[in-house]
Design an enzyme around this catalytic site. Structure first.
Site, PDB file in Angstrom:
ATOM      1  N   PRO A 114      -7.039  -4.283  12.732  1.00  0.00           N
ATOM      2  CA  PRO A 114      -7.613  -4.220  11.322  1.00  0.00           C
ATOM      3  C   PRO A 114      -6.609  -4.536  10.151  1.00  0.00           C
ATOM      4  O   PRO A 114      -6.955  -5.218   9.510  1.00  0.00           O
ATOM      5  CB  PRO A 114      -8.153  -2.545  11.107  1.00  0.00           C
ATOM      6  N   LYS A 115      -5.295  -4.145  10.382  1.00  0.00           N
ATOM      7  CA  LYS A 115      -4.273  -4.312   9.366  1.00  0.00           C
ATOM      8  C   LYS A 115      -4.310  -5.808   9.263  1.00  0.00           C
ATOM      9  O   LYS A 115      -4.226  -6.545   8.268  1.00  0.00           O
ATOM     10  CB  LYS A 115      -3.184  -3.560   9.635  1.00  0.00           C
ATOM     11  N   ILE A 116      -3.906  -6.415  10.237  1.00  0.00           N
ATOM     12  CA  ILE A 116      -3.608  -8.086  10.269  1.00  0.00           C
ATOM     13  C   ILE A 116      -4.926  -8.932   9.994  1.00  0.00           C
ATOM     14  O   ILE A 116      -4.883  -9.740   9.314  1.00  0.00           O
ATOM     15  CB  ILE A 116      -3.105  -8.371  11.696  1.00  0.00           C
TER      16      ILE A 116
END
Length: 180
Positions: A114-116
């Protein structure tokens, strides 16, 4: 205020100025950035730029696996990330060299969480589909009472539930996400 390494050599700074190459470069820098200092990522991206044709999916696919891992030396988990890059390059090549633009599609790529996915969507395509939450944002937001998630993903969802959508990119850090 002086620039932090993320401002000068973080994933958004490594996107490059060529519009066509930018999304793939941002994706590669994002994948390499997990648990790795920004300067080590910048050094690896610079080495990848030396590939025939520059940093693109076809160039990654043309490098033997062991050589690619060597080019990523200095990046945490460089052997595993070399495998991710090969798999991602293959998927991107299957799509005519186009990097997926939605968070959902990005998360289907190996090595992309999710972050990337949110970072790439924002930096490469200017799409804000969610808040970029890393370990530091997770800890700070929980410490000041903005969220009470046990994981960065829980914290991201909690923040998105109450923070106005127009501020999501600002929380991530406007100078880190500006298009260059």
């Amino acid at each position: 205020m002086s620039a932090a390494p993320v401002d000068t050599v973080g994933p958004s700074a490594l996107g490059g100025r060529q519009a066509a190459a930018r999304p793939f470069r941002v994706l590669v820098a994002g994948i390499l950035s997990a648990q790795t200092k920004d300067q080590a990522v910048a050094d690896a991206v610079e080495r990848l730029d030396g590939l025939g044709g520059g940093l693109c999916a076809s160039a990654i696919l043309g490098v033997p696996d062991a050589d690619l891992a060597d080019m990523l030396h200095g990046v945490s988990f460089h052997k595993r990330k070399a495998q991710y890059l090969k798999a991602v390059a293959s998927k991107v090549a299957e799509c005519g060299g186009q990097v997926p633009q939605s968070v959902r599609e990005l998360m289907a790529l190996p090595g992309v969480g999710p972050k990337i996915a949110h970072l790439v969507a924002q930096v490469a395509f200017g799409k804000v589909e969610g808040i970029v939450v890393d370990t530091h944002v997770h800890r700070i937001c929980n410490a000041i009472g903005w969220a009470s998630g046990r994981t960065p993903e829980q914290t991201r969802r909690a923040l998105e539930a109450w923070l106005p959508r127009g501020l999501w990119a600002e929380l991530t850090g406007p100078r880190n996400l500006r298009m260059r």
